[in-house]
Design an enzyme around this catalytic site. Structure first.
Site, PDB file in Angstrom:
ATOM      1  N   MET A   1       0.841  -1.190   0.000  1.00 46.76           N
ATOM      2  CA  MET A   1       0.000   0.000   0.000  1.00 46.76           C
ATOM      3  C   MET A   1       0.886   1.254   0.000  1.00 46.76           C
ATOM      4  O   MET A   1       1.725   1.408   0.886  1.00 46.76           O
ATOM      5  CB  MET A   1      -0.855  -0.019   1.281  1.00 46.76           C
ATOM      6  N   PRO A   2       0.687   2.136  -0.994  1.00 46.27           N
ATOM      7  CA  PRO A   2       1.475   3.382  -0.966  1.00 46.27           C
ATOM      8  C   PRO A   2       1.027   4.235   0.235  1.00 46.27           C
ATOM      9  O   PRO A   2      -0.147   4.235   0.580  1.00 46.27           O
ATOM     10  CB  PRO A   2       1.088   4.086  -2.271  1.00 46.27           C
ATOM     11  N   LEU A   4       1.187   7.579   0.337  1.00 48.62           N
ATOM     12  CA  LEU A   4       0.543   8.793  -0.180  1.00 48.62           C
ATOM     13  C   LEU A   4      -0.502   8.408  -1.223  1.00 48.62           C
ATOM     14  O   LEU A   4      -0.193   7.704  -2.190  1.00 48.62           O
ATOM     15  CB  LEU A   4       1.599   9.712  -0.808  1.00 48.62           C
ATOM     16  N   GLY A   5      -1.736   8.865  -0.976  1.00 50.35           N
ATOM     17  CA  GLY A   5      -2.818   8.533  -1.898  1.00 50.35           C
ATOM     18  C   GLY A   5      -3.624   9.757  -2.279  1.00 50.35           C
ATOM     19  O   GLY A   5      -3.234  10.889  -1.986  1.00 50.35           O
ATOM     20  N   GLY A   7      -7.556  11.534  -2.424  1.00 46.53           N
ATOM     21  CA  GLY A   7      -8.910  11.522  -1.870  1.00 46.53           C
ATOM     22  C   GLY A   7      -9.916  12.170  -2.804  1.00 46.53           C
ATOM     23  O   GLY A   7      -9.551  13.031  -3.622  1.00 46.53           O
ATOM     24  N   TYR A  37     -19.707   8.931  -0.711  1.00 46.06           N
ATOM     25  CA  TYR A  37     -19.276  10.073  -1.551  1.00 46.06           C
ATOM     26  C   TYR A  37     -20.037  10.136  -2.872  1.00 46.06           C
ATOM     27  O   TYR A  37     -19.993  11.146  -3.577  1.00 46.06           O
ATOM     28  CB  TYR A  37     -17.769  10.019  -1.859  1.00 46.06           C
ATOM     29  N   HIS A  95     -16.816   3.213   7.748  1.00 45.43           N
ATOM     30  CA  HIS A  95     -16.615   4.666   7.644  1.00 45.43           C
ATOM     31  C   HIS A  95     -16.616   5.345   9.016  1.00 45.43           C
ATOM     32  O   HIS A  95     -15.932   6.353   9.230  1.00 45.43           O
ATOM     33  CB  HIS A  95     -17.719   5.251   6.754  1.00 45.43           C
TER      34      HIS A  95
HETATM   35  P1  NDP Z   1      -7.596  17.887   2.322  1.00 48.18           P
HETATM   36  O1  NDP Z   1      -6.768  18.148   3.525  1.00 48.18           O
HETATM   37  O2  NDP Z   1      -7.145  16.878   1.347  1.00 48.18           O
HETATM   38  O3  NDP Z   1      -7.813  19.288   1.607  1.00 48.18           O
HETATM   39  C1  NDP Z   1      -8.609  19.395   0.445  1.00 48.18           C
HETATM   40  C2  NDP Z   1      -8.973  20.852   0.265  1.00 48.18           C
HETATM   41  O4  NDP Z   1      -7.802  21.646   0.090  1.00 48.18           O
HETATM   42  C3  NDP Z   1      -9.827  21.075  -0.929  1.00 48.18           C
HETATM   43  O5  NDP Z   1     -10.678  22.184  -0.657  1.00 48.18           O
HETATM   44  C4  NDP Z   1      -8.812  21.412  -2.027  1.00 48.18           C
HETATM   45  O6  NDP Z   1      -9.432  22.263  -2.972  1.00 48.18           O
HETATM   46  C5  NDP Z   1      -7.734  22.140  -1.250  1.00 48.18           C
HETATM   47  N1  NDP Z   1      -6.364  21.856  -1.722  1.00 48.18           N
HETATM   48  C6  NDP Z   1      -5.883  20.682  -2.209  1.00 48.18           C
HETATM   49  N2  NDP Z   1      -4.577  20.772  -2.476  1.00 48.18           N
HETATM   50  C7  NDP Z   1      -4.200  22.033  -2.131  1.00 48.18           C
HETATM   51  C8  NDP Z   1      -2.969  22.725  -2.178  1.00 48.18           C
HETATM   52  N3  NDP Z   1      -1.864  22.138  -2.638  1.00 48.18           N
HETATM   53  N4  NDP Z   1      -2.939  24.023  -1.754  1.00 48.18           N
HETATM   54  C9  NDP Z   1      -4.063  24.616  -1.296  1.00 48.18           C
HETATM   55  N5  NDP Z   1      -5.274  24.010  -1.235  1.00 48.18           N
HETATM   56  C10 NDP Z   1      -5.331  22.724  -1.647  1.00 48.18           C
HETATM   57  O7  NDP Z   1      -9.087  17.587   2.871  1.00 48.18           O
HETATM   58  P2  NDP Z   1     -10.209  16.474   2.659  1.00 48.18           P
HETATM   59  O8  NDP Z   1     -11.159  16.722   3.766  1.00 48.18           O
HETATM   60  O9  NDP Z   1     -10.692  16.407   1.278  1.00 48.18           O
HETATM   61  O10 NDP Z   1      -9.492  15.085   3.025  1.00 48.18           O
HETATM   62  C11 NDP Z   1      -8.801  14.319   2.064  1.00 48.18           C
HETATM   63  C12 NDP Z   1      -9.486  12.989   1.830  1.00 48.18           C
HETATM   64  O11 NDP Z   1      -9.664  12.288   3.049  1.00 48.18           O
HETATM   65  C13 NDP Z   1     -10.910  13.114   1.295  1.00 48.18           C
HETATM   66  O12 NDP Z   1     -10.963  13.491  -0.060  1.00 48.18           O
HETATM   67  C14 NDP Z   1     -11.447  11.732   1.581  1.00 48.18           C
HETATM   68  O13 NDP Z   1     -10.935  10.804   0.636  1.00 48.18           O
HETATM   69  C15 NDP Z   1     -10.864  11.510   2.969  1.00 48.18           C
HETATM   70  N6  NDP Z   1     -11.785  11.925   4.057  1.00 48.18           N
HETATM   71  C16 NDP Z   1     -12.285  10.950   4.879  1.00 48.18           C
HETATM   72  C17 NDP Z   1     -13.140  11.263   5.905  1.00 48.18           C
HETATM   73  C18 NDP Z   1     -13.635  10.189   6.793  1.00 48.18           C
HETATM   74  O14 NDP Z   1     -14.550  10.430   7.590  1.00 48.18           O
HETATM   75  N7  NDP Z   1     -13.093   8.996   6.729  1.00 48.18           N
HETATM   76  C19 NDP Z   1     -13.595  12.637   6.147  1.00 48.18           C
HETATM   77  C20 NDP Z   1     -12.994  13.601   5.245  1.00 48.18           C
HETATM   78  C21 NDP Z   1     -12.112  13.231   4.259  1.00 48.18           C
HETATM   79  P3  NDP Z   1      -9.390  21.929  -4.578  1.00 48.18           P
HETATM   80  O15 NDP Z   1     -10.007  20.578  -4.778  1.00 48.18           O
HETATM   81  O16 NDP Z   1     -10.193  23.048  -5.153  1.00 48.18           O
HETATM   82  O17 NDP Z   1      -7.939  21.975  -4.965  1.00 48.18           O
END
Ligand code: NDP
Length: 281
Positions: A1-2, A4-5, A7, A37, A95
């Site tokens: 499993m990597p 870094l993935g 989301g 999702y 979840h």
């Molecule tokens: P992240 O910490 O990954 O941040 C994502 C947000 O930051 C988005 O609004 C994105 O906007 C923005 N962003 C992404 N890259 C950058 C960057 N390099 N610089 C500035 N802004 C950036 O938050 P998430 O809450 O999405 O968490 C990641 C993943 O974790 C989710 O997608 C999901 O797969 C999982 N997750 C699981 C949960 C659980 O209950 N198990 C709950 C929440 C998340 P844009 O897309 O416009 O770039």
């Protein structure tokens, strides 16, 4: 499993195929989605269209609480695998715990154990499980979860959960790893992207705040699954293998923990408040 993935929470279905395709072109080989999702089908299409061998892409998805129960969770596998268009999932996780219906949570986990024994999933795990949830689960389960996916970013690091995971050899996987939740939800802490400790370390390395936070996870041995729908950020979040934080920099990021949770309080998650129908494949 990597470690870094990629989301896809809040990635609209219509944008998911392009985002995942871009991530795969960039080099990501782990994609994290969830039944809740509503974009598993598009994740599967992007992986199928990519031309990359199925066994080179690690696919993880999550069972929503509305599908907890032994038979219900076995069926949840069929729904998720059907939408993703795969026979076998690499990691299938619960979840959330349902603390007020823990026997249902255990029944759901027993279904994951059955899927593992039958070779339908290669690993099983949990998400948003607090130490007491893990303890209650392990009183009734035979297989230790491979992963506990929980909120971890510099403003909310949950050291107690990380320690409980480590004590059982469970990999902590950080959701909102770059603190996205501190910018898309008002947590009262401000956005971690703007924190001067993070921006100063980023400037010192000529890297971005997101890249610094991802190094912080990787150097601690945590998995991280940043989300973006923007190609330049998808690339930026993967470009984290050419620098290293010092022990002092890591300590200063560790010290930013506010103890303020961005996501739902895990003990408050109930079917009444959060239940929703997950469509058939
Ligand atoms: P992240 O910490 O990954 O941040 C994502 C947000 O930051 C988005 O609004 C994105 O906007 C923005 N962003 C992404 N890259 C950058 C960057 N390099 N610089 C500035 N802004 C950036 O938050 P998430 O809450 O999405 O968490 C990641 C993943 O974790 C989710 O997608 C999901 O797969 C999982 N997750 C699981 C949960 C659980 O209950 N198990 C709950 C929440 C998340 P844009 O897309 O416009 O770039």
């Amino acid at each position: 499993m990597p470690l870094l993935g990629f989301g896809v929470f809040q990635t609209p279905p219509a944008e998911t195929r392009d985002a995942v395709a871009e991530a795969l072109r960039t080099g990501y080989r782990l994609v994290d989605t969830a039944a809740a999702y509503g974009n598993e089908r598009e994740v599967g299409q992007a992986i199928g269209d990519s031309g990359i061998d199925r066994d080179e892409v690690f696919i993880e998805t999550k069972v929503w609480i509305s599908d907890f129960g032994y038979d219900e969770t076995l069926h949840a596998f069929d729904k998720s695998a059907g939408k993703l268009g795969v026979e076998v999932l690499d990691l299938f996780i619960l979840h959330q715990a349902l603390p007020t219906a823990f026997t249902t949570t255990i029944a759901a986990y027993r279904a994951l154990e059955k899927l593992l024994a039958d070779g339908r999933v290669r690993a099983i795990g949990v998400s948003n499980f607090m130490p007491d949830h893990l303890a209650r689960l392990m009183e009734n389960a035979g297989v230790v979860p491979a992963v506990n996916q929980v909120e971890v970013h510099p403003y909310f690091a949950q050291p107690d959960v990380q320690a409980a995971d480590a004590a059982r050899d469970i990999l902590t996987q950080a959701w909102s790893p770059i603190g996205g939740i501190t910018s898309y939800r008002d947590t009262g802490t401000g956005s971690v992207f703007d924190d001067p400790v993070i921006t100063d370390i980023a400037a010192a390395h000529r890297k971005s705040p997101a890249q610094v936070m991802l190094r912080w996870h990787l150097q601690a041995g945590r998995s991280a699954i940043p989300k973006s729908v923007k190609a330049h950020r998808i690339a930026e979040n993967f470009d984290v293998f050419d620098f290293a934080l010092t022990a002092e920099q890591i300590k200063s990021i560790d010290d930013l923990d506010t103890g303020v949770r961005g996501g739902p309080e895990p003990d408050d998650v109930t079917l009444e408040a959060y239940g929703r129908d997950i469509p058939e494949a």
